[in-house]
Design a protein around this motif. Structure first.
Motif, PDB file in Angstrom:
ATOM      1  N   ASP A 128       5.784   7.582   0.809  1.00  0.00           N
ATOM      2  CA  ASP A 128       7.078   6.714  -0.307  1.00  0.00           C
ATOM      3  C   ASP A 128       7.886   6.255  -0.268  1.00  0.00           C
ATOM      4  OD1 ASP A 128       5.476   4.507  -2.224  1.00  0.00           O
ATOM      5  OD2 ASP A 128       6.835   6.974  -3.631  1.00  0.00           O
ATOM      6  N   GLN A 179       6.326  -3.553  -5.330  1.00  0.00           N
ATOM      7  CA  GLN A 179       4.956  -3.304  -3.508  1.00  0.00           C
ATOM      8  C   GLN A 179       6.083  -4.289  -2.524  1.00  0.00           C
ATOM      9  OE1 GLN A 179       2.087  -1.209  -3.956  1.00  0.00           O
ATOM     10  NE2 GLN A 179       2.450  -1.230  -1.802  1.00  0.00           N
ATOM     11  N   ALA A 215       2.527  -0.681  -8.505  1.00  0.00           N
ATOM     12  CA  ALA A 215       3.264  -0.243  -7.293  1.00  0.00           C
ATOM     13  C   ALA A 215       3.968   0.762  -7.255  1.00  0.00           C
ATOM     14  CB  ALA A 215       4.147  -1.030  -7.446  1.00  0.00           C
ATOM     15  N   LEU A 216       3.948   1.378  -8.651  1.00  0.00           N
ATOM     16  CA  LEU A 216       4.706   2.753  -8.844  1.00  0.00           C
ATOM     17  C   LEU A 216       3.710   3.853  -8.310  1.00  0.00           C
ATOM     18  CD1 LEU A 216       6.405   2.572 -11.390  1.00  0.00           C
ATOM     19  CD2 LEU A 216       7.664   3.344 -10.174  1.00  0.00           C
ATOM     20  N   PHE A 276       3.105  13.162  -4.780  1.00  0.00           N
ATOM     21  CA  PHE A 276       4.490  14.001  -5.020  1.00  0.00           C
ATOM     22  C   PHE A 276       4.989  13.469  -7.017  1.00  0.00           C
ATOM     23  CE2 PHE A 276       5.085   9.582  -4.063  1.00  0.00           C
ATOM     24  CZ  PHE A 276       6.226   8.832  -4.751  1.00  0.00           C
ATOM     25  N   SER A 277       4.182  13.789  -7.470  1.00  0.00           N
ATOM     26  CA  SER A 277       4.479  13.413  -8.736  1.00  0.00           C
ATOM     27  C   SER A 277       4.224  14.767  -9.391  1.00  0.00           C
ATOM     28  CB  SER A 277       3.741  12.578  -9.612  1.00  0.00           C
ATOM     29  OG  SER A 277       3.768  12.590 -11.176  1.00  0.00           O
ATOM     30  N   PRO A 318      -2.436   8.646   2.032  1.00  0.00           N
ATOM     31  CA  PRO A 318      -2.559   7.321   3.217  1.00  0.00           C
ATOM     32  C   PRO A 318      -3.808   7.083   4.454  1.00  0.00           C
ATOM     33  CG  PRO A 318      -0.346   9.785   3.930  1.00  0.00           C
ATOM     34  CD  PRO A 318      -0.955   9.721   2.911  1.00  0.00           C
ATOM     35  N   TYR A 375      -0.732  15.028  -1.122  1.00  0.00           N
ATOM     36  CA  TYR A 375       0.348  13.898  -0.953  1.00  0.00           C
ATOM     37  C   TYR A 375       0.790  13.580  -2.373  1.00  0.00           C
ATOM     38  CZ  TYR A 375      -0.393  13.459   3.719  1.00  0.00           C
ATOM     39  OH  TYR A 375      -0.159  12.594   4.800  1.00  0.00           O
ATOM     40  N   SER A 415       1.103   3.983  -6.803  1.00  0.00           N
ATOM     41  CA  SER A 415       0.270   3.283  -4.952  1.00  0.00           C
ATOM     42  C   SER A 415       1.015   4.848  -3.970  1.00  0.00           C
ATOM     43  CB  SER A 415       1.152   1.450  -4.590  1.00  0.00           C
ATOM     44  OG  SER A 415       2.250   1.269  -4.786  1.00  0.00           O
ATOM     45  N   GLY A 416       2.208   4.673  -4.205  1.00  0.00           N
ATOM     46  CA  GLY A 416       2.632   5.564  -3.689  1.00  0.00           C
ATOM     47  C   GLY A 416       2.078   7.037  -3.635  1.00  0.00           C
ATOM     48  N   LEU A 417       1.831   7.852  -4.630  1.00  0.00           N
ATOM     49  CA  LEU A 417       1.172   8.829  -5.331  1.00  0.00           C
ATOM     50  C   LEU A 417      -0.039   9.138  -4.288  1.00  0.00           C
ATOM     51  CD1 LEU A 417       2.215   9.276  -8.922  1.00  0.00           C
ATOM     52  CD2 LEU A 417       2.617  10.409  -6.856  1.00  0.00           C
ATOM     53  N   ILE A 418      -0.638   7.205  -3.677  1.00  0.00           N
ATOM     54  CA  ILE A 418      -1.998   7.582  -3.353  1.00  0.00           C
ATOM     55  C   ILE A 418      -1.623   8.005  -1.521  1.00  0.00           C
ATOM     56  CG2 ILE A 418      -3.867   6.506  -2.043  1.00  0.00           C
ATOM     57  CD1 ILE A 418      -3.954   4.356  -4.534  1.00  0.00           C
TER      58      ILE A 418
END
Lengths: 292, 138
Positions: free
Chosen positions: B96, B120, A165-166, A231-232, A173, A229, A168-171
């Motif tokens: 995100d 999630q 889940a953490l 953001f890390s 869209p 994309y 997932s936002g690094l992929i």
């Protein structure tokens, strides 16, 4: 009924790291310049399966992806007694060099993503002469933390779910849904505390600020590619790092995030093909018009 | 349809109010949250919503302020952040929930355990207006 068999093969090599024997799993395909691929923190070498299966790249490169100890099919060493896993700069560097040495690779190219991108910078600082070229994906000398890693390994939070889940936002869209889910599956399958242990290197031990200026790209070319994309490790982090290294090549990849090779292999290929082509041309200077 | 990024705060509030109905039309997300019971504070920075979740379903959604209502955690973002987050293809860094906290457009406070243990679920729950907008425009 016909089945389709992919071209890469997997084997195990026994490698001594830090005084202990490790059984390391690796997959490879192709012939030519050795190209060693390093997976991200908390995942494994399956992230590289599309590159490994690339017929064009395989004509000129021996593409190799190995699972770090504790990851994928590379178990912890036999002398492990359950201590907390913690990756350090020294241990990571030693693992890569020991693996390359065990396979007797002649001046390999090393391409790493995320923590693999960070360690590539360390290889460029301390061991540049051993490598033909170094490629850092989602790489920077440092990036600002954006969550507390203690959430990754505690009994009241599902480790696989929180890790996936953490990240997932690094992929991006735009990445295909199937590739997104496959990338996250790698995180759901990681051993307890392994992602957190990898991030010890990333967050605590592997800060390279003030050291990357020592990289000499005339000894070993350095390529840095980062997804817009991510953001890390942001594009700004990579550009700042590249600006401190004379001769470093930097590219920001559109419609990609932190896992370019697995989240959208087709889009990633558009960016990595010219890099591999250039490395090939530099390796065989007499050969003209090489295309990969 | 007016792009959400140009919409006033009222559009963000309206979109939030529709999340419970969108959730009911997304049974897989309810299943993902089946072990979640939580009272939390979600929404735009200035006027968030008190959200009661039971077994993954939203049983109450009331805009703040509510006298002496407790909550375990809050996730609040600027209206501009919500508007960008809900674009069909959000811009990098706006795509995100934790990208928004990193860039300072959102704030995460309180007892974070229910949020992190169901990360999630909350990402998908709070993205439902994005999917709804994509459905409407397609």
């Amino acid at each position: 009924m016909n089945g389709t068999i992919e071209p890469m093969v997997g084997r195990y090599v026994h490698v001594e790291i830090d005084g202990a024997m490790h059984r390391i799993y690796f997959e490879e395909n192709g012939a030519g310049i050795p190209l060693v691929c390093l997976h991200t923190a908390g995942s494994d070498g399956r992230q590289w399966r599309h590159l490994l299966a690339d017929e064009e790249f395989a004509k000129n490169f021996r593409i190799i992806a190995f699972d770090m100890p504790w990851h994928g099919k590379s178990n912890p060493p036999a002398n492990w007694r359950g201590e907390e896993y913690q990756l350090t700069t020294a241990r990571y560097t030693q693992t890569i060099r020991a693996f390359c040495g065990a396979l007797k690779l002649d001046k390999p190219v090393v391409m790493g993503c995320s923590i693999g991108g960070r360690i590539v910078l360390n290889l460029a600082i301390d061991h540049a002469a051993e490598f033909r070229a170094l490629v850092g994906l989602e790489a920077a000398d440092f990036q600002a933390p954006w969550y507390d890693t203690t959430w990754l390994n505690r009994p009241d939070v599902h480790g696989g779910e929180i890790c996936a889940a953490l990240v997932s936002g690094l992929i991006a869209p735009q990445s295909p849904q199937a590739s997104r889910m496959e990338t996250l599956w790698g995180y759901k399958q990681g051993g307890p505390g392994v992602f957190k242990g990898d991030l010890y290197f990333y967050r605590v031990d592997g800060d390279l600020r003030g050291r990357v200026e020592a990289i000499d790209t005339k000894v070993c070319p350095l390529y840095l590619l980062t997804g817009e994309y991510d953001f890390s490790c942001t594009p700004e982090d990579t550009k700042r790092t590249a600006a401190a290294i004379g001769g470093a090549r930097v590219e920001i990849m559109e419609q990609l995030g932190h896992f370019p090779m697995s989240e959208n292999p087709e889009q990633f290929r558009r960016y990595i093909a010219p890099v591999l082509g250039e490395i090939l041309t530099q390796s065989i200077p007499t050969r003209q018009g090489v295309h990969v | 349809m007016t792009p959400l990024s140009d919409a006033p705060d009222a559009a963000v509030i309206k979109a939030f109010a529709e999340i419970p109905a969108l959730l009911e039309r997304t049974p897989a997300l309810v299943v993902r949250g089946r072990f979640l019971d939580c009272d939390c504070l979600l929404g735009p920075m200035g006027r968030p919503f008190h959200v009661s979740i039971r077994a993954g379903r939203i049983t109450d959604l009331t805009q703040a302020p509510v006298l002496m209502r407790s909550w375990r955690f809050s996730y609040r973002a600027t209206p501009a952040a919500w508007a960008e987050y809900w674009q069909a293809l959000p811009k990098p860094g706006w795509h995100d929930l934790l990208a928004l906290t990193k860039r300072g457009e959102a704030v995460l406070e309180g007892d974070l355990h229910p949020f992190m243990a169901h990360l999630q679920y909350f990402k998908d729950l709070l993205a439902l207006p994005r999917l709804d907008a994509a459905t409407v425009s397609s």
